[in-house]
Write an enzyme that holds these catalytic residues in place. Structure first.
Site, PDB file in Angstrom:
ATOM      1  N   THR A  21      -2.661   9.009   9.636  1.00 20.75           N
ATOM      2  CA  THR A  21      -2.945  10.086   8.693  1.00 20.75           C
ATOM      3  C   THR A  21      -2.278   9.784   7.354  1.00 20.75           C
ATOM      4  O   THR A  21      -1.899   8.628   7.107  1.00 20.75           O
ATOM      5  CB  THR A  21      -2.509  11.448   9.290  1.00 20.75           C
ATOM      6  OG1 THR A  21      -2.994  12.503   8.459  1.00 20.75           O
ATOM      7  CG2 THR A  21      -0.997  11.557   9.415  1.00 20.75           C
ATOM      8  N   ASN A  22      -2.136  10.761   6.489  1.00 18.61           N
ATOM      9  CA  ASN A  22      -1.504  10.548   5.175  1.00 18.61           C
ATOM     10  C   ASN A  22      -0.724  11.793   4.768  1.00 18.61           C
ATOM     11  O   ASN A  22      -0.668  12.764   5.519  1.00 18.61           O
ATOM     12  CB  ASN A  22      -2.574  10.175   4.139  1.00 18.61           C
ATOM     13  CG  ASN A  22      -3.615  11.268   3.992  1.00 18.61           C
ATOM     14  OD1 ASN A  22      -3.303  12.400   3.630  1.00 18.61           O
ATOM     15  ND2 ASN A  22      -4.872  10.938   4.309  1.00 18.61           N
ATOM     16  N   ARG A  23      -0.131  11.751   3.577  1.00 15.40           N
ATOM     17  CA  ARG A  23       0.812  12.803   3.170  1.00 15.40           C
ATOM     18  C   ARG A  23       0.159  14.044   2.586  1.00 15.40           C
ATOM     19  O   ARG A  23       0.854  14.931   2.092  1.00 15.40           O
ATOM     20  CB  ARG A  23       1.789  12.249   2.124  1.00 15.40           C
ATOM     21  CG  ARG A  23       2.747  11.218   2.668  1.00 15.40           C
ATOM     22  CD  ARG A  23       3.759  10.838   1.597  1.00 15.40           C
ATOM     23  NE  ARG A  23       4.576   9.714   2.013  1.00 15.40           N
ATOM     24  CZ  ARG A  23       5.659   9.838   2.796  1.00 15.40           C
ATOM     25  NH1 ARG A  23       6.025  11.022   3.239  1.00 15.40           N
ATOM     26  NH2 ARG A  23       6.343   8.756   3.117  1.00 15.40           N
ATOM     27  N   ALA A  88      -7.945  14.354   1.329  1.00 16.44           N
ATOM     28  CA  ALA A  88      -7.444  12.977   1.314  1.00 16.44           C
ATOM     29  C   ALA A  88      -7.975  12.305   2.578  1.00 16.44           C
ATOM     30  O   ALA A  88      -7.365  12.382   3.646  1.00 16.44           O
ATOM     31  CB  ALA A  88      -5.924  12.970   1.286  1.00 16.44           C
TER      32      ALA A  88
END
Ligand code: CTP
Ligand code: CA
Length: 214
Positions: A21-23, A88
């Protein structure tokens, strides 16, 4: 009007217990959804997993992976006059999802990743969307140039660009400082809360509706 918004990160499964995943916190997309609903628009919020409570009075479509989000947007975008892509989305996913939890063995592990579909990039070309199309551009360098490239490649009317290398704004922050990148001009907005920017951005996109795309 009906406004479709994508928000949050995506989760790309590796095995039954792990994912990439991402921030992204989802705060910017949810602020947009709140602002649009408060102004009386119908809001379709297609969201990856976030910690945020679902705003009242909106159509909430929960998704996990980029592939899920792609399918949800493909289904819903025909109802929208305006589409804002604040999610995102992971650019790559594991080539295979292991059916069982991957056991450790050896000192290194190599994961093969494959490209995800570009949801925003499919809006005009594949989904035939002809409303107002707004993308985001998360950059760490050459913000204006990269954002303009995305605007052109994806057929957007506007790209909202931000510098995600700055610690004080962007991903997990409550504040943001953005540039509005249009085909013919760039308009910087002052650093502000995502809540405030959400309201400003909804006003901006409302002003972009013309008889041909409504
Ligand atoms: N986006 C999308 N689907 C993807 C990747 C991105 O819909 N698979 C959308 C994002 O929601 C955002 C815009 O495209 O509105 C730009 O995302 P960004 O990650 O900044 O750009 P990319 O086109 O993925 O390019 P790169 O990450 O290589 O800079
Ligand atoms: Ca990307």
């Amino acid at each position: 009007m009906t406004i479709l918004i994508t928000a949050g990160p995506t989760r790309e499964a590796i095995d039954p217990v792990r994912y990439l995943t991402n921030r992204s916190s989802g705060k910017m997309g949810y602020a947009l959804a709140d602002a649009a609903a408060q102004k009386g628009h119908r809001v379709i919020l297609v969201s990856g997993p976030t910690e945020i409570d679902v705003p009242d009075g909106i159509d909430f479509i929960p998704t996990e992976s980029a592939a899920d989000m792609y399918q949800a947007v493909e289904y819903w975008i025909g109802k929208a006059d305006i589409a804002i892509f604040a999610a995102a989305v992971a650019d790559y996913r594991p080539a295979q999802i292991a059916e069982q939890k991957i056991k450790k063995s050896g000192d290194t592990l190599t994961l093969e990743l494959v490209r995800n579909p570009d949801i925003l990039g499919s809006a005009r070309s594949t989904f035939g969307f002809n409303g107002v199309l707004v993308g985001f551009a998360a950059e760490t360098e050459d913000v204006e140039e990269n954002a303009l490239g995305k605007l052109e490649r994806k057929g957007c009317d506007l790209v909202v660009a931000n510098d995600v290398s700055r610690k004080d704004i962007g991903f997990d922050s409550n504040e943001n400082e953005i540039l509005l990148v249009y085909p013919d001009r760039i308009v910087p907005l002052e650093k502000a809360s995502k809540h405030h920017l959400g309201h400003q951005l909804i006003e901006v996109v409302e002003g972009m509706i013309t008889p041909s795309n409504h």
